[in-house]
Design a protein around this motif. Structure first.
Motif, PDB file in Angstrom:
ATOM      1  N   ALA A  91     -16.493   0.090 -25.408  1.00 50.01           N
ATOM      2  CA  ALA A  91     -15.705  -0.610 -24.393  1.00 50.01           C
ATOM      3  C   ALA A  91     -16.543  -0.920 -23.162  1.00 50.01           C
ATOM      4  CB  ALA A  91     -14.487   0.235 -24.015  1.00 50.01           C
ATOM      5  N   ILE A  92     -17.377   0.030 -22.733  1.00 47.59           N
ATOM      6  CA  ILE A  92     -18.202  -0.170 -21.548  1.00 47.59           C
ATOM      7  C   ILE A  92     -19.227  -1.277 -21.767  1.00 47.59           C
ATOM      8  CG2 ILE A  92     -20.021   0.880 -20.143  1.00 47.59           C
ATOM      9  CD1 ILE A  92     -17.255   1.766 -19.312  1.00 47.59           C
ATOM     10  N   LEU A  93     -19.812  -1.325 -22.959  1.00 48.73           N
ATOM     11  CA  LEU A  93     -20.910  -2.252 -23.198  1.00 48.73           C
ATOM     12  C   LEU A  93     -20.451  -3.609 -23.719  1.00 48.73           C
ATOM     13  CD1 LEU A  93     -23.548   0.189 -24.719  1.00 48.73           C
ATOM     14  CD2 LEU A  93     -23.506  -0.770 -22.414  1.00 48.73           C
ATOM     15  N   TRP A  94     -19.504  -3.625 -24.662  1.00 47.33           N
ATOM     16  CA  TRP A  94     -19.117  -4.884 -25.297  1.00 47.33           C
ATOM     17  C   TRP A  94     -17.666  -5.277 -25.031  1.00 47.33           C
ATOM     18  CZ3 TRP A  94     -22.304  -1.342 -27.855  1.00 47.33           C
ATOM     19  CH2 TRP A  94     -23.571  -1.805 -28.195  1.00 47.33           C
ATOM     20  N   GLY A  95     -16.907  -4.453 -24.359  1.00 44.96           N
ATOM     21  CA  GLY A  95     -15.486  -4.723 -24.190  1.00 44.96           C
ATOM     22  C   GLY A  95     -15.194  -5.918 -23.306  1.00 44.96           C
ATOM     23  N   SER A  96     -14.239  -6.755 -23.734  1.00 44.48           N
ATOM     24  CA  SER A  96     -13.806  -7.918 -22.966  1.00 44.48           C
ATOM     25  C   SER A  96     -12.356  -8.207 -23.320  1.00 44.48           C
ATOM     26  CB  SER A  96     -14.686  -9.135 -23.282  1.00 44.48           C
ATOM     27  OG  SER A  96     -14.363  -9.670 -24.555  1.00 44.48           O
ATOM     28  N   GLU A  97     -11.828  -9.275 -22.729  1.00 42.20           N
ATOM     29  CA  GLU A  97     -10.455  -9.665 -23.061  1.00 42.20           C
ATOM     30  C   GLU A  97     -10.378 -10.369 -24.408  1.00 42.20           C
ATOM     31  OE1 GLU A  97     -12.133 -12.997 -20.421  1.00 42.20           O
ATOM     32  OE2 GLU A  97     -12.279 -10.807 -20.620  1.00 42.20           O
ATOM     33  N   ASN A  98     -11.514 -10.748 -24.980  1.00 45.07           N
ATOM     34  CA  ASN A  98     -11.523 -11.363 -26.313  1.00 45.07           C
ATOM     35  C   ASN A  98     -11.302 -10.315 -27.395  1.00 45.07           C
ATOM     36  OD1 ASN A  98     -12.143 -13.710 -25.012  1.00 45.07           O
ATOM     37  ND2 ASN A  98     -13.911 -14.217 -26.258  1.00 45.07           N
ATOM     38  N   ASN A  99     -10.956 -10.780 -28.594  1.00 44.55           N
ATOM     39  CA  ASN A  99     -10.783  -9.869 -29.733  1.00 44.55           C
ATOM     40  C   ASN A  99     -12.152  -9.609 -30.360  1.00 44.55           C
ATOM     41  OD1 ASN A  99      -7.914  -9.739 -29.530  1.00 44.55           O
ATOM     42  ND2 ASN A  99      -7.768 -11.726 -30.533  1.00 44.55           N
ATOM     43  N   SER A 100     -12.970  -8.874 -29.625  1.00 42.23           N
ATOM     44  CA  SER A 100     -14.390  -8.769 -29.979  1.00 42.23           C
ATOM     45  C   SER A 100     -14.800  -7.416 -30.532  1.00 42.23           C
ATOM     46  CB  SER A 100     -15.249  -9.087 -28.756  1.00 42.23           C
ATOM     47  OG  SER A 100     -14.879  -8.280 -27.657  1.00 42.23           O
ATOM     48  N   LEU A 101     -13.902  -6.429 -30.511  1.00 43.18           N
ATOM     49  CA  LEU A 101     -14.260  -5.105 -31.001  1.00 43.18           C
ATOM     50  C   LEU A 101     -13.280  -4.646 -32.081  1.00 43.18           C
ATOM     51  CD1 LEU A 101     -15.198  -3.211 -27.709  1.00 43.18           C
ATOM     52  CD2 LEU A 101     -16.744  -3.894 -29.542  1.00 43.18           C
ATOM     53  N   SER A 102     -13.817  -4.088 -33.140  1.00 41.44           N
ATOM     54  CA  SER A 102     -12.984  -3.523 -34.191  1.00 41.44           C
ATOM     55  C   SER A 102     -12.550  -2.117 -33.797  1.00 41.44           C
ATOM     56  CB  SER A 102     -13.750  -3.448 -35.515  1.00 41.44           C
ATOM     57  OG  SER A 102     -14.184  -4.731 -35.920  1.00 41.44           O
ATOM     58  N   ILE A 103     -11.361  -1.746 -34.218  1.00 41.54           N
ATOM     59  CA  ILE A 103     -10.888  -0.372 -34.070  1.00 41.54           C
ATOM     60  C   ILE A 103     -10.707   0.192 -35.472  1.00 41.54           C
ATOM     61  CG2 ILE A 103      -9.037   1.127 -33.237  1.00 41.54           C
ATOM     62  CD1 ILE A 103      -8.528  -0.855 -30.996  1.00 41.54           C
ATOM     63  N   MET A 104     -11.623   1.037 -35.866  1.00 42.07           N
ATOM     64  CA  MET A 104     -11.631   1.605 -37.213  1.00 42.07           C
ATOM     65  C   MET A 104     -11.042   3.008 -37.158  1.00 42.07           C
ATOM     66  SD  MET A 104     -13.084  -0.950 -38.720  1.00 42.07           S
ATOM     67  CE  MET A 104     -13.443  -0.264 -40.332  1.00 42.07           C
ATOM     68  N   LEU A 105      -9.948   3.215 -37.873  1.00 43.85           N
ATOM     69  CA  LEU A 105      -9.297   4.524 -37.902  1.00 43.85           C
ATOM     70  C   LEU A 105      -9.256   5.108 -39.310  1.00 43.85           C
ATOM     71  CD1 LEU A 105      -6.277   3.803 -35.527  1.00 43.85           C
ATOM     72  CD2 LEU A 105      -8.552   4.665 -34.936  1.00 43.85           C
ATOM     73  N   GLU A 106      -9.551   4.288 -40.295  1.00 46.75           N
ATOM     74  CA  GLU A 106      -9.574   4.730 -41.691  1.00 46.75           C
ATOM     75  C   GLU A 106     -10.987   4.561 -42.237  1.00 46.75           C
ATOM     76  OE1 GLU A 106      -7.018   6.155 -42.987  1.00 46.75           O
ATOM     77  OE2 GLU A 106      -5.588   5.659 -41.390  1.00 46.75           O
ATOM     78  N   LEU A 107     -11.208   5.062 -43.431  1.00 44.19           N
ATOM     79  CA  LEU A 107     -12.524   4.923 -44.043  1.00 44.19           C
ATOM     80  C   LEU A 107     -12.788   3.461 -44.363  1.00 44.19           C
ATOM     81  CD1 LEU A 107     -12.614   7.987 -46.448  1.00 44.19           C
ATOM     82  CD2 LEU A 107     -13.352   7.817 -44.074  1.00 44.19           C
ATOM     83  N   SER A 108     -13.943   2.990 -43.948  1.00 42.37           N
ATOM     84  CA  SER A 108     -14.301   1.594 -44.217  1.00 42.37           C
ATOM     85  C   SER A 108     -15.032   1.496 -45.548  1.00 42.37           C
ATOM     86  CB  SER A 108     -15.191   1.064 -43.090  1.00 42.37           C
ATOM     87  OG  SER A 108     -16.333   1.878 -42.928  1.00 42.37           O
ATOM     88  N   LYS A 109     -15.044   0.299 -46.081  1.00 40.58           N
ATOM     89  CA  LYS A 109     -15.733   0.056 -47.350  1.00 40.58           C
ATOM     90  C   LYS A 109     -16.354  -1.329 -47.308  1.00 40.58           C
ATOM     91  CE  LYS A 109     -11.385  -1.379 -49.592  1.00 40.58           C
ATOM     92  NZ  LYS A 109     -10.610  -1.283 -48.342  1.00 40.58           N
ATOM     93  N   PRO A 110     -17.358  -1.587 -48.157  1.00 39.17           N
ATOM     94  CA  PRO A 110     -17.998  -2.903 -48.159  1.00 39.17           C
ATOM     95  C   PRO A 110     -16.976  -4.023 -48.346  1.00 39.17           C
ATOM     96  CG  PRO A 110     -19.247  -1.367 -49.489  1.00 39.17           C
ATOM     97  CD  PRO A 110     -17.973  -0.664 -49.130  1.00 39.17           C
ATOM     98  N   GLY A 111     -17.155  -5.078 -47.587  1.00 40.74           N
ATOM     99  CA  GLY A 111     -16.245  -6.211 -47.691  1.00 40.74           C
ATOM    100  C   GLY A 111     -15.112  -6.194 -46.703  1.00 40.74           C
ATOM    101  N   ASP A 112     -14.924  -5.080 -46.002  1.00 45.28           N
ATOM    102  CA  ASP A 112     -13.874  -5.027 -44.988  1.00 45.28           C
ATOM    103  C   ASP A 112     -14.139  -6.049 -43.891  1.00 45.28           C
ATOM    104  OD1 ASP A 112     -12.537  -3.047 -46.279  1.00 45.28           O
ATOM    105  OD2 ASP A 112     -13.089  -1.433 -44.892  1.00 45.28           O
TER     106      ASP A 112
END
Length: 523
Positions: free
Chosen positions: A151-172
């Motif tokens: 959030a400090i480095l890349w956070g903005s009002e745009n939808n620019s950051l993912s919020i990952m709460l589950e296990l990710s997998k290739p292709g997500d």
């Protein structure tokens, strides 16, 4: 001395250990289906999150370029032009690995490791429920810490950051979120951490996240959103509440930056570094015996000692010299924070730089320059390298006191006298006079106090990774007036573009490969 580190030495991809190396040809090939079976696996999984501190993209090396050198406190004149450009707001390649993409990638890798713990550990049977809760609490804290950094480095009002709460997998292709959602997630994680974490650990677990660390980090998240009252409530726990018994200022300011008095009463959260593994310092993500040393000194040390890729803006020296302590001498924090021309004149016996004498200031590559002394190893050896054993005090009590003062001053019903007293407490530790002596106006109006606090934080906390967040919180990068002020201290801000450079560009590879992510504004 740093017993947390013993858990990290046998770390593989899933950080499992084996009693007999002959039985397993390659411990990195342990599969998920054979892991996450017992309490030991759960603890190894949590230790794997801590291990991300030792990756070059995070606190071992590159994150300091973003937090310290991009701020008005520091800069780079590195011959590696692209590296230096990224501290002066010249971003040509958004995928530049060392300046942007590595830290972004490692932040999400740390989050993935935390997500593994939070996914699998609830299903593991424990004999002690409290032990299980404490492991989960650490995972929540560490996940929140990396969301804070994102959030400090890349956070903005745009939808620019993912919020990952589950296990990710290739292709997500996770959804993008504005920074407000990232703050909300970090706050949620820290609420869980506060519930689960102990106020203190025993000596064998020093360095693990505590309840106080979670309160302090949540306060940081809240302050970035100007939620002053809620932040003050969290900080109160450490200053006057139940946690006050655990924290204080150490008598000697220098004790915050050596390996001789670590995990002391001033430390709220501390990253444990060690020189125990002195193999070549490569950047291998999956080394069985990773380099556990702090690399920062090698990059920030003066010429002939390190790469000198980072140095200090001279205004800090001038600011320290603006007033004297109660004995008519300069602020001891100047001596312990900076190497600079004239250092031997200002302090008796302050005439060595890594074993070299003051004649170095006659050299062209030294003359007129200022270098950071914090986390340098000059106090016990004549060199720096990739294996510094000095712990990073990521959150210390002096920071907490200054944050609490800022919150009190920003609350409409806040008590300015109490806020001033908190700053005076930090100043008194280094024998500096109370604010009313040299900065009377700062004790009489909240506006003057908050402006003075910006300098007080620089004097106490420079080059400790706080300044970039401070500049964002104070709004100095959202108005031309603020940017002009910053440019007076740091000419790199003449390149700063309003509405653009207050956050980093998301790596192009991330945006190009995920239609659900947006690039940050004006990139």
């Amino acid at each position: 001395m740093k017993k947390l580190l013993i858990y990290l030495f046998s770390i593989g991809l899933l950080f499992s250990s084996c009693e007999d190396a002959i039985d397993v040809s390659n411990p990195n090939n342990i599969e998920v289906r054979s892991f996450w079976q017992n309490e030991a696996d759960a603890e190894s999984g949590v230790n794997a999150i801590y291990n991300m501190f030792y990756k070059p993209g995070t606190y071992s090396r590159w994150i300091w370029f973003r937090f310290d050198l991009a701020s008005d406190e520091g800069f780079s004149s590195s011959p590696w032009v692209e590296l230096a450009d990224w501290t002066r707001f010249v971003y040509n390649n958004y995928d530049f690995w060392e300046g942007n993409a590595w830290t972004y990638r490692d932040s999400y890798e740390a989050i993935f490791r935390a997500n593994q713990v939070l996914h699998y550990v609830p299903g593991i049977e424990f004999t002690d429920q409290q032990q299980k809760d404490q492991l989960l609490g650490q995972a929540y804290f560490l996940r929140a810490l990396y969301y804070y950094n994102l959030a400090i480095l890349w956070g903005s009002e745009n939808n620019s950051l993912s919020i990952m709460l589950e296990l990710s997998k290739p292709g997500d292709a996770p959804e993008g979120h504005p920074v407000s959602d990232v703050w909300a997630q970090a706050e949620s994680d820290l609420a869980q951490a506060i519930n689960f974490l102990p106020a203190q650990w025993d000596d064998s677990n020093k360095g693990r996240a505590t309840k106080g660390a979670a309160y302090a980090l949540r306060a940081k998240c809240l302050m970035q959103q100007h939620k002053w009252e809620l932040a003050a409530q969290d900080l109160e726990w450490l200053v006057t509440g139940d946690g006050a018994q655990y924290y204080d200022l150490v008598d000697n300011y220098k004790d915050n930056f050596t390996h001789f008095n670590e995990n002391n009463v001033e430390s709220v959260f501390e990253i444990q570094f060690s020189d125990i593994h002195k193999a070549p310092a490569g950047d291998d993500d999956f080394a069985i015996d990773p380099n556990l040393g702090l690399n920062r000194g090698q990059f920030f040390a003066p010429p002939g000692i390190g790469w000198t890729d980072g140095e200090v803006r001279p205004w800090l020296v001038a600011e320290y010299r603006n007033e004297q302590n109660l004995e008519g001498e300069y602020d001891i924090r100047l001596r312990e924070s900076l190497f600079y021309e004239g250092m031997s004149d200002d302090f008796s016996g302050n005439n060595r730089i890594y074993g070299r004498g003051m004649e170095v200031w006659n050299q062209d590559n030294y003359r007129g320059r200022v270098f950071t002394r914090k986390y340098a190893t000059d106090y016990y050896r004549d060199f720096d390298d990739y294996h510094s054993p000095v712990n990073v005090r990521l959150i210390r009590y002096a920071d907490v006191l200054l944050m609490y003062a800022e919150c009190l001053a920003n609350i409409p019903a806040g008590n300015l006298t109490d806020a001033v007293a908190l700053v005076d407490e930090v100043r008194a530790r280094v024998n500096m006079p109370a604010l009313e002596v040299n900065h009377l106006a700062a004790t009489q109006s909240k506006e003057a106090f908050l402006k003075r606090l910006q300098t007080e934080r620089a004097l106490e906390l420079n080059f400790e990774g706080h300044r970039w967040a401070d500049l964002r919180r104070w709004g100095l990068m959202t108005s031309q007036e603020g940017v002009t002020e910053l440019a007076q201290r740091d000419p790199d801000f003449n390149n700063f573009v309003l509405g653009r450079h207050n956050c980093l560009p998301v790596p192009s590879s991330e945006v190009n490969n995920n239609d659900n992510l947006e690039q940050n504004p004006n990139y």
